[in-house]
Design an enzyme around this catalytic site. Structure first.
Site, PDB file in Angstrom:
ATOM      1  N   ASP A  35       0.852  -1.192   0.000  1.00  0.00           N
ATOM      2  CA  ASP A  35       0.000   0.000   0.000  1.00  0.00           C
ATOM      3  C   ASP A  35       0.881   1.233   0.000  1.00  0.00           C
ATOM      4  OD1 ASP A  35      -3.267   0.178   0.774  1.00  0.00           O
ATOM      5  OD2 ASP A  35      -2.131   2.035   0.988  1.00  0.00           O
ATOM      6  N   TYR A 143     -15.516   7.293 -11.892  1.00  0.00           N
ATOM      7  CA  TYR A 143     -15.230   5.941 -11.385  1.00  0.00           C
ATOM      8  C   TYR A 143     -15.804   4.887 -12.343  1.00  0.00           C
ATOM      9  CZ  TYR A 143     -15.708   1.969  -8.062  1.00  0.00           C
ATOM     10  OH  TYR A 143     -15.680   0.747  -7.437  1.00  0.00           O
TER      11      TYR A 143
HETATM   12  C1  AKB Z   1     -19.008   2.627  -4.518  1.00  0.00           C
HETATM   13  O1  AKB Z   1     -20.083   2.861  -3.944  1.00  0.00           O
HETATM   14  O2  AKB Z   1     -18.364   3.464  -5.166  1.00  0.00           O
HETATM   15  C2  AKB Z   1     -18.476   1.213  -4.454  1.00  0.00           C
HETATM   16  C3  AKB Z   1     -18.915   0.401  -5.628  1.00  0.00           C
HETATM   17  C4  AKB Z   1     -20.313  -0.044  -5.744  1.00  0.00           C
HETATM   18  O3  AKB Z   1     -18.121   0.115  -6.482  1.00  0.00           O
HETATM   19  N1  AKB Z   1     -18.885   0.593  -3.236  1.00  0.00           N
END
Ligand code: AKB
Length: 315
Positions: A35, A143
């Protein structure tokens, strides 16, 4: 190649428990926790640990050179909510971290690589209920975009270079050992801490926000089962849909009230995580995981709630 296994991002919510499980399965000294941050525990007495920044190629290469790992688990990432606060960093870490690991895994002939994807790969135009493995995917968080692009890279490296890379689309993971790291599903953990401490919790998601979730024990078992499955069974080289259960804040609160009858749940408003949750599936069809490597979850809402309250109640 040696018998070593690297876990990159070992101090996070999943890494903390995955390292313990892998050490139990493969031997204490065979699993190297890595890490960028110092862990909470005493490094000297806690099994192999290396400081690694997956974006620092020299640093990462030195760890590959030292251990010549047979398996690598890459967990270092910025999640959905924190990713929105720092989109460029989220893209850099989630994407270039993955590409660095894929490249060194080829150079050092790593046998298997694990990289988690997420339900965040789906978006507003994806089917909401029983979201299938293959469908429209239009993620609108950085993300989700990085996870969808990462899935394509994983499949590309498998097809082009024969790298045995395997992946799961995690739902929200519920656990008590380490705190979650900035996701949209985190309310489902915070609620237990506050229920025990204050008998009340203010949810940042609205009452009827259904989301796919899973207990950590199932997530860890599923991850190791996927990695142990014969390569020829792994038909999906992007990432597998992976289901545990689905619930919303109101249903979770009702289950908590079976243990803490005066628990109250209130709701905040205008939280940016609501829009993220609204763009995600309500439930997941994981029939490919079931068919290819016999996936089956064991924890329902009742069992998760009692395990969470029992374990957090001890502390
Ligand atoms: C998030 O909420 O970003 C994560 C996921 C669902 O990938 N827990």
């Amino acid at each position: 190649m040696t018998e070593h296994i690297l876990v990159l991002g070992s101090n996070g919510q999943i890494g903390t428990e995955l390292v313990t499980a892998l050490r139990k399965a493969y031997g204490f000294n065979k699993v190297v926790a890595c890490d960028i941050r110092r862990p909470d525990y005493d490094i000297k007495n806690a099994g192999p640990f290396e400081f690694v920044n997956v974006l620092d190629k020299e640093n990462l290469k030195a760890v590959y050179e030292k251990y010549k790992p047979k398996q690598v688990y890459l967990l270092a990432a910025l999640l959905s909510a924190t990713g929105e606060q720092n989109p460029k960093l989220a893209w850099d870490l989630n994407m270039n971290g993955l590409l660095n690991v894929l490249d060194f895994s080829i150079e050092y002939r790593t046998q298997k690589v694990y990289w988690p994807s997420s339900i965040a790969v789906f978006g507003p135009s994806s089917p909401k209920n029983q979201t299938p493995q293959f469908c429209t995917m239009d993620p609108n968080t950085v993300y989700g975009i990085s996870k969808l692009a990462g899935e394509r890279w994983c499949e590309y490296y498998f097809q082009k270079f024969g790298l045995d890379v395997r992946s799961i689309r995690y739902p929200g993971i519920i656990s008590w050992k380490a705190m979650p790291g900035g996701g949209t599903t985190d309310y489902a953990i915070h609620i237990f801490h506050d229920a025990l401490k204050k008998k009340t919790y203010q949810s940042f998601l609205s009452a009827e926000t259904d989301l796919p979730m899973m207990y950590m024990d199932d997530a860890i078992r599923g991850t190791i089962e996927l990695m142990d499955a014969p390569a020829e069974n792994i038909q999906i080289r992007s990432s597998y849909n992976f289901d545990g259960l689905s619930f919303n804040p109101e249903e979770l609160a009702a289950e908590i009230r079976k243990h803490i009858p005066d628990f109250t749940l209130t709701y905040g408003d205008n939280d940016p995580r609501q829009a993220i949750a609204n763009s995600w599936p309500k439930s997941i069809d994981d029939s490919y995981a079931e068919k290819d490597w016999n996936w089956s979850p064991k924890f329902d809402l009742q069992k998760i709630t009692s395990e969470m309250l029992r374990n957090l109640g001890k502390g």
